[in-house]
Design a protein around this motif. Structure first.
Motif, PDB file in Angstrom:
ATOM      1  N   TYR A   1       0.689  -1.441   0.006  1.00 48.36           N
ATOM      2  CA  TYR A   1      -0.097  -0.191   0.118  1.00 48.36           C
ATOM      3  C   TYR A   1       0.875   1.274   0.154  1.00 48.36           C
ATOM      4  N   SER A   2       2.015   1.188   0.780  1.00 46.77           N
ATOM      5  CA  SER A   2       3.074   2.411   0.866  1.00 46.77           C
ATOM      6  C   SER A   2       3.480   2.660  -0.667  1.00 46.77           C
ATOM      7  N   LYS A   3       3.749   1.720  -1.380  1.00 50.65           N
ATOM      8  CA  LYS A   3       4.170   1.800  -2.712  1.00 50.65           C
ATOM      9  C   LYS A   3       3.251   2.591  -3.693  1.00 50.65           C
ATOM     10  N   ALA A   4       1.899   2.032  -3.471  1.00 44.67           N
ATOM     11  CA  ALA A   4       0.902   2.371  -4.513  1.00 44.67           C
ATOM     12  C   ALA A   4       0.691   4.010  -4.070  1.00 44.67           C
ATOM     13  N   ILE A   5       0.524   4.296  -2.689  1.00 41.89           N
ATOM     14  CA  ILE A   5       0.259   5.747  -2.418  1.00 41.89           C
ATOM     15  C   ILE A   5       1.383   6.549  -2.882  1.00 41.89           C
TER      16      ILE A   5
END
Length: 544
Positions: free
Chosen positions: A338-342
């Motif tokens: 999720y961190s990568k996506a945001i």
């Protein structure tokens, strides 16, 4: 191997560990771990720490086996055929009825019970495992209290190992008082340790005393304090709760062990909390460089480095560390993905090599379960991931703003008003975009999130009246919210803290009490912990 010899050798083992010689420490301690209570305890600590760091099933199983063996070894030194408590035996028969070795065995046994509870917590996801942990915690606390009563009855008793006994009891009771003071009473009942209530100030005082004295548990007391002030207090505490005395204690240990990777890591974290993010990055990179044996410590550094770059809005560097975590760490693949996506949402399109929507949708499949239930923060980001993958027109910085709030990021940045102002500008930009193109489905939820965060930034900038207005905007839109129902109870919390900082304790208590009226929202347990701690702080005479 007598008691004094074992304490001396275990101290040597701990010093090896604190100088990043992890294998040497284990090789020194292990051979006696089935015949010496302190060797059993220290080996247990090393294996459980490794299990928690790696989260590898193999290491967790070793941690559990070690914990069971350590309990067995320590138990062999405890008083046999004991019907009544040790303190009653001393009252009835005098100190000669009790061997000093038996008291040490009680302390070691109590500490091993806690370590076993920690491994059970991450290994057994059943309700039975949860209850077993609670029972062990309660038994351990009772042992520490009983040993304290024994020492009260023998004030003039001294020996070469006496300081280790006193230090161990202070560590145990200090840690318990601190831990139990953080837990709301309802949760204590679930833990099966009803009747035990902790006093935070007593706990912190005992740990500080223990960390300042020279004994086998001094470093554990110091690490407990460092973890509390660097993480627990930031996530759950109110904003007046820092004790500057911990700085001097920390520097004493850092001078003694200048290359200890754990102390260097905490040094970086200390500097982060003072707003020195660039300096913190230097220390975190040093952490990675000075040891290569337990690579999981590298992952802790990657996580903090990612946050340093997020705070500074350096998206490319933040993405690099999020990628490293998603590749190498087992702790929470869902959070790292999720961190990568945001972060991808904020990178220029020519720098993006992964499919952001695919990452968002992947989050749900990567969630883990503890005690058969989802981890709240993972559930939160999984739901958000689905939302951002399947809708368009959302403000590109909105996911990272939510994430920043969920991880107390604004609190961490509070010493850097220039960064708070920079994030406030980003929120203002998002507010303008959402007003121009409101979403029929998510419009009220989106603008309410930005108003909560805007109020939070204004509070940190000391603009209390304007902050209060934005918090009230969120509360007024309560009935119009469709999805993000957590926003209103969390806004009541932020409003309560605002009143607390202004010295209006009546209004603060009223706002915090309002949280009890809300149920079944995202990250509910976390807010209950926060509200419990804040209300307790307000109720203290010295707050008034």
């Amino acid at each position: 191997m007598n008691l004094i010899s074992s304490l001396e050798e275990c101290t040597t083992g701990l010093y090896l560990f604190l100088n990043n010689r992890f294998s040497d420490a284990i090789n020194l301690i292990y051979p006696w771990s089935h015949n010496s209570m302190y060797h059993a305890l220290i080996y247990d600590i090393l294996m459980v720490v490794k299990a928690i760091l790696t989260f590898e099933p193999h290491d967790i199983q070793i941690g559990m086996t070690t914990a069971k063996n350590a309990l067995k070894t320590c138990n062999s030194f405890r008083r046999k055929s004991r019907i009544t408590s040790l303190s009653r035996i001393v009252t009835k028969h005098g100190i000669k009825a009790l061997k000093e070795e038996e008291l040490h065995a009680e302390i070691c046994y109590a500490e091993c019970l806690i370590l076993k509870s920690a491994v059970t917590f991450i290994q057994d996801d059943s309700l039975l495992g949860f209850l077993k942990s609670g029972i062990n915690v309660g038994l351990s606390y009772q042992i520490y209290k009983d040993c304290q009563q024994v020492l009260i009855q023998i004030p003039n008793y001294q020996s070469k190992s006496h300081k280790h006994l006193v230090g161990g009891i202070k560590f145990g009771l200090g840690a318990f008082n601190l831990m139990l003071s953080l837990v709301p009473p309802k949760t204590l009942k679930l833990l099966n340790i009803v009747g035990y209530f902790g006093d935070r100030e007593v706990g912190l005082g005992l740990l500080q005393e223990s960390a300042s004295e020279n004994h086998i548990n001094d470093i554990l007391s110091a690490f407990t304090l460092l973890f509390y002030y660097n993480y627990i207090n930031i996530a759950f505490g109110v904003e007046k709760g820092y004790n500057s005395a911990i700085d001097g204690l920390f520097l004493t240990y850092l001078r003694k062990f200048p290359n200890c990777v754990i102390l260097v890591f905490f040094h970086a974290r200390f500097r982060m909390l003072k707003g020195h993010f660039e300096f913190a990055q230097v220390k975190l990179r040093k952490c990675i460089f000075i040891q290569n044996e337990w690579k999981q410590i590298h992952h802790l550094c990657y996580w903090e480095l990612m946050w340093c770059h997020i705070f500074l809005q350096e998206w490319r560097e933040a993405y690099h560390y999020a990628s490293l975590l998603s590749q190498h760490s087992r702790w929470s693949k869902a959070i790292y993905t999720y961190s990568k996506a945001i972060i991808l949402a904020l990178l220029p399109s020519d720098l993006v090599s992964e499919d952001m929507n695919a990452l968002f949708l992947k989050v749900d499949s990567l969630r883990i379960k503890i005690f058969g239930t989802s981890v709240p923060i993972e559930k939160f980001v999984a739901e958000k991931g689905e939302r951002y993958a399947t809708t368009s027109g959302w403000f590109t910085a909105q996911p990272i703003l939510e994430f920043l709030y969920a991880w107390s990021g604004f609190r961490v940045m509070s010493k850097r008003l220039d960064l708070i102002s920079s994030w406030l500008s980003l929120i203002d930009k998002g507010e303008d975009i959402l007003k121009e193109n409101p979403s029929k489905e998510y419009g009220t939820d989106d603008i309410s999130l930005l108003h909560l965060l805007k109020g939070l930034c204004l509070k940190h900038l000391g603009k209390y009246s304007r902050a209060e207005q934005y918090f009230n905007h969120v509360i007024q839109k309560e009935k119009l919210l469709k999805y993000d129902h957590y926003l209103v109870p969390y806004t009541h919390y932020e409003l309560g803290i605002l009143y607390y900082l202004k010295g209006d304790y009546v209004s603060a208590k009223k706002s915090l009490d309002n949280i009890k009226n809300y149920k079944d929202y995202a990250m509910e347990a976390r807010l209950q912990f926060r509200a419990h701690i804040a209300l307790e702080q307000i109720a203290k005479p010295n707050s008034q």
